[in-house]
Design an enzyme around this catalytic site. Sequence first.
Site, PDB file in Angstrom:
ATOM      1  N   CYS A 190      18.104 -68.454  83.801  1.00  0.00           N
ATOM      2  CA  CYS A 190      16.689 -68.686  84.123  1.00  0.00           C
ATOM      3  C   CYS A 190      16.414 -68.118  85.505  1.00  0.00           C
ATOM      4  O   CYS A 190      17.226 -68.293  86.424  1.00  0.00           O
ATOM      5  CB  CYS A 190      16.423 -70.196  84.110  1.00  0.00           C
ATOM      6  SG  CYS A 190      14.716 -70.628  84.470  1.00  0.00           S
ATOM      7  N   HIS A 206      13.163 -71.919  75.339  1.00  0.00           N
ATOM      8  CA  HIS A 206      13.441 -71.982  76.782  1.00  0.00           C
ATOM      9  C   HIS A 206      12.136 -71.828  77.574  1.00  0.00           C
ATOM     10  O   HIS A 206      11.854 -72.619  78.485  1.00  0.00           O
ATOM     11  CB  HIS A 206      14.443 -70.881  77.157  1.00  0.00           C
ATOM     12  CG  HIS A 206      14.711 -70.782  78.626  1.00  0.00           C
ATOM     13  ND1 HIS A 206      15.930 -71.071  79.185  1.00  0.00           N
ATOM     14  CD2 HIS A 206      13.904 -70.431  79.662  1.00  0.00           C
ATOM     15  CE1 HIS A 206      15.844 -70.913  80.500  1.00  0.00           C
ATOM     16  NE2 HIS A 206      14.629 -70.513  80.812  1.00  0.00           N
ATOM     17  N   GLU A 207      11.345 -70.820  77.208  1.00  0.00           N
ATOM     18  CA  GLU A 207      10.092 -70.588  77.945  1.00  0.00           C
ATOM     19  C   GLU A 207       9.110 -71.732  77.711  1.00  0.00           C
ATOM     20  O   GLU A 207       8.434 -72.184  78.639  1.00  0.00           O
ATOM     21  CB  GLU A 207       9.473 -69.245  77.543  1.00  0.00           C
ATOM     22  CG  GLU A 207      10.314 -68.027  77.886  1.00  0.00           C
ATOM     23  CD  GLU A 207      10.838 -68.005  79.305  1.00  0.00           C
ATOM     24  OE1 GLU A 207      10.160 -68.527  80.218  1.00  0.00           O
ATOM     25  OE2 GLU A 207      11.943 -67.500  79.517  1.00  0.00           O
ATOM     26  N   HIS A 263       9.492 -74.756  79.924  1.00  0.00           N
ATOM     27  CA  HIS A 263       8.931 -74.673  81.280  1.00  0.00           C
ATOM     28  C   HIS A 263       7.527 -75.286  81.329  1.00  0.00           C
ATOM     29  O   HIS A 263       7.104 -75.804  82.363  1.00  0.00           O
ATOM     30  CB  HIS A 263       8.842 -73.215  81.735  1.00  0.00           C
ATOM     31  CG  HIS A 263      10.139 -72.653  82.248  1.00  0.00           C
ATOM     32  ND1 HIS A 263      10.783 -73.142  83.354  1.00  0.00           N
ATOM     33  CD2 HIS A 263      10.910 -71.636  81.799  1.00  0.00           C
ATOM     34  CE1 HIS A 263      11.890 -72.439  83.569  1.00  0.00           C
ATOM     35  NE2 HIS A 263      11.996 -71.522  82.631  1.00  0.00           N
TER      36      HIS A 263
HETATM   37 NI    NI Z   1      13.561 -70.133  82.597  1.00  0.00          NI
END
Ligand code: NI
Length: 179
Positions: free
Chosen positions: A106, A148-149, A152
Amino acid sequence: MPQRKRALAILKIARMGHPLLMRVADPIEDPTSPDVQRLAADMVDTMRDAPGIGLAAPQVHMPKRMVIYYVPEGRDEEGAGHPLTTLINPEITVLDPALESGAEGCLSLPGMIGAVARPQHIGVKALDLKGNPLEYEATGYHARVIQHEYDHLDGILYPMRMTDLSSLGYVQEMTGHDD
Ligand code: NI
C-alpha cells in the site's frame, strides 16, 4: 486546435497513522463536477508517479468515496491487463466467501508487504466519471485490488485485515531487493 496539456499534479500521499486514513469517507454527490474530474486526474498522476496500481481518495487527503486502479499486463493473475478504472461510490458484494491469502502492499505503508486473506470473487457496482453506472464481477488478484482500495473508503488499511502479523515486513528485508 490542440488541447492544452494539463500540468502534472502529484499529490502528497498520507501514510498510516494519518486520521484521514482511519475514517469513513463521504459519498460523492456529483461525479461529473469539475472538482471530482480534477481529483481523479491528479490521483492518476500521483499513482503513476508513486508508482502504484491503485489509489483511494483518502490517501491523498480527500475523504471522498472514489478509487482508481488498474491491473498490470503480464501479471500471471486473473484480471491482468484490466485498464485504468475509476470507481465512484463503489459497492462490493461477495459472490464466493472462500478466502485466499495473497501479498498486498500500500502506498500509505511504503516499502512494506503483508499477507491478507480475502474473498476471490466479488461483484462491483459504482459510478464512473460521467455518472454512468458500472457493474461487473472480478476474480482473483483483480478482486483483491478492488477490495484493498474499497477498504480505504471505510478507514481500513490492509494490516487491519491480517490474521498473522508475522508476514508483515519490509520488502527489502524479505526479498533482498526493492520491488
Ligand atoms: Ni492501499
